[in-house]
Scaffold this motif. Structure first.
Motif, PDB file in Angstrom:
ATOM      1  N   GLU A  31      27.043 -24.473 -45.132  1.00 18.60           N
ATOM      2  CA  GLU A  31      27.170 -24.209 -46.604  1.00 18.60           C
ATOM      3  C   GLU A  31      26.758 -22.580 -46.615  1.00 18.60           C
ATOM      4  O   GLU A  31      26.995 -21.633 -47.284  1.00 18.60           O
TER       5      GLU A  31
ATOM      6  N   ASN B 286      29.452 -20.044 -44.906  1.00 18.90           N
ATOM      7  CA  ASN B 286      30.250 -19.864 -46.091  1.00 18.90           C
ATOM      8  C   ASN B 286      29.916 -18.908 -47.068  1.00 18.90           C
ATOM      9  O   ASN B 286      30.504 -17.835 -47.642  1.00 18.90           O
TER      10      ASN B 286
ATOM     11  N   TYR C 252      29.682 -15.361 -45.523  1.00 15.59           N
ATOM     12  CA  TYR C 252      30.915 -14.833 -45.663  1.00 15.59           C
ATOM     13  C   TYR C 252      31.375 -14.350 -46.875  1.00 15.59           C
ATOM     14  O   TYR C 252      32.104 -13.333 -46.865  1.00 15.59           O
ATOM     15  N   LYS C 253      31.328 -15.323 -47.875  1.00 20.32           N
ATOM     16  CA  LYS C 253      31.687 -14.909 -49.213  1.00 20.32           C
ATOM     17  C   LYS C 253      31.099 -13.569 -49.651  1.00 20.32           C
ATOM     18  O   LYS C 253      31.781 -12.686 -50.208  1.00 20.32           O
TER      19      LYS C 253
ATOM     20  N   GLN D 109      35.738 -25.566 -41.286  1.00 23.51           N
ATOM     21  CA  GLN D 109      34.939 -25.765 -42.355  1.00 23.51           C
ATOM     22  C   GLN D 109      34.329 -24.232 -42.830  1.00 23.51           C
ATOM     23  O   GLN D 109      33.719 -24.329 -43.821  1.00 23.51           O
ATOM     24  N   VAL D 110      34.400 -23.444 -41.675  1.00 26.23           N
ATOM     25  CA  VAL D 110      33.878 -22.245 -41.677  1.00 26.23           C
ATOM     26  C   VAL D 110      34.860 -21.174 -41.402  1.00 26.23           C
ATOM     27  O   VAL D 110      35.529 -21.359 -40.323  1.00 26.23           O
TER      28      VAL D 110
END
Length: 355
Positions: free
Chosen positions: A247, A250, A253-254, A286-287
């Motif tokens: 989590e 992510n 990265y966002k 997932q990443v």
């Protein structure tokens, strides 16, 4: 009367230096001269500041310290890797490594003296954490390794990785300030895109990196693809499990769009099965990770781990490739001088003579 400790002059900003010189009746441009000596020209002492008067240099030395990191012992590997043990002004030691290839000259730098995370496969993890390195000490590491690169290979550093002693995200402010000075045109002028910070996984601080919109790359030392195994070798997983790290990555990265890499050391009969590989594939999906670095394990005296044989390693790699994972095998460098991944421990050694 209690004598106050002198302040480290490199802890002053350019504005604070200007204020200091104005208050002592000096011209404001003196601040610019001193700042350039500290960061652009990397002065090791006030005496190096030759365009200042002797009187002014004496005043500075009476009111400030300039605690530059010094080289203590340097070792040269047969493969060209150079490991240096640096001494701080308060008598601690910390190690940094210069890793040369034809394309790159990479500095592997430390962020703490010792480490508090106690990873079971890492020599530094068996050391007591003495203290965090100050940002100017980290900067000095890079300066000294850059000088070694220029001397040995005629080329400046091309890359920096925070993969030495300590956990960078537990010395957050100093690491970010050091990177700011390393990448500043007034410092070393290196692009942040050529800097990678590696973490054992501090989810809260990974998110903070995102909030701070950092521009450098991030590597997560995963080393096991399920919580049970990761807990066994990395106690930090107790409070930063794989789900929380996914989590956080992510979110990072966002916020930044920066490159993310997974680091995965293969341990014989522990995390090297095809089931382990399958679990790693699932995490990778997932990443938005760019790469999985498979790392050769480098034995240390305090741990019983072994590296798998070449066939087992290739099977693991091939499984990842078959499932469209961008994977690379990172061969160890500097093993003969304990300079490879996980081997930094400030061992007592005799200095080498470069040939």
């Amino acid at each position: 009367m209690l004598k106050l400790a002198k302040k480290n002059i490199r802890q002053l900003s350019k504005d604070e230096l200007e204020q200091y010189f104005v208050e002592m009746g000096e011209k404001k441009f003196r601040a610019k001269q001193v700042y350039e000596w500290l960061w652009t020209r990397q002065a090791r002492s006030f005496e190096d500041m030759t365009n200042l008067s002797k009187e002014l240099r004496t005043k500075l030395s009476e009111q400030f310290t300039l605690p530059a990191l010094g080289e203590d012992v340097t070792q040269f590997s047969h493969d060209g890797t150079v490991k240096s043990r640096f001494r701080t002004v308060d008598g601690h030691f910390v190690e940094g490594v210069l890793i040369p290839t034809d394309e790159r000259k990479t500095a592997c730098v430390s962020s703490q003296i010792g480490c508090s995370l106690s990873c079971k496969f890492c020599a530094t993890g068996y050391m007591e954490r003495k203290r965090n390195l100050e940002f100017d000490e980290i900067f000095d590491e890079v300066v000294l390794l850059n000088e070694q690169s220029e001397k040995a290979y005629g080329r400046k550093l091309t890359n920096i990785v925070f993969m030495g002693m300590g956990e960078p995200l537990l010395n957050y402010k100093n690491v970010l300030k050091a990177i700011e000075m390393i990448s500043s045109p007034e410092g070393l002028g290196m692009s942040p895109r050529r800097i990678t910070v590696s973490t054992a996984g501090v989810a809260k601080m990974i998110r903070q990196l995102g909030d701070d919109k950092v521009r450098f790359k991030l590597a997560l030392s995963l080393h096991a693809a399920n919580d049970a195994k990761r807990h066994e070798i990395m106690p930090i997983n107790d409070t930063n499990n794989i789900k929380s790290l996914i989590e956080a990555l992510n979110y990072f990265y966002k916020q930044t769009g920066n490159e993310i890499t997974f680091e995965y050391i293969l341990f014989k009969d522990f995390n090297d099965s095809l089931q382990d590989a399958d679990e790693l594939v699932k995490i990778y999906r997932q990443v938005p990770a760019d790469l999985v670095n498979i790392i050769e394990y480098n034995p240390i005296d305090l741990a019983a781990f072994e590296k798998p044989d070449e066939d087992k390693t290739m099977q693991f790699m091939q499984y990842l490739e078959k499932h469209r994972v961008n994977v690379r095998l990172r061969r160890s460098r500097g093993k003969d001088i304990d300079a490879a991944c996980g081997q930094l421990a400030n061992k007592e050694v005799e200095p080498d003579v470069e040939t």
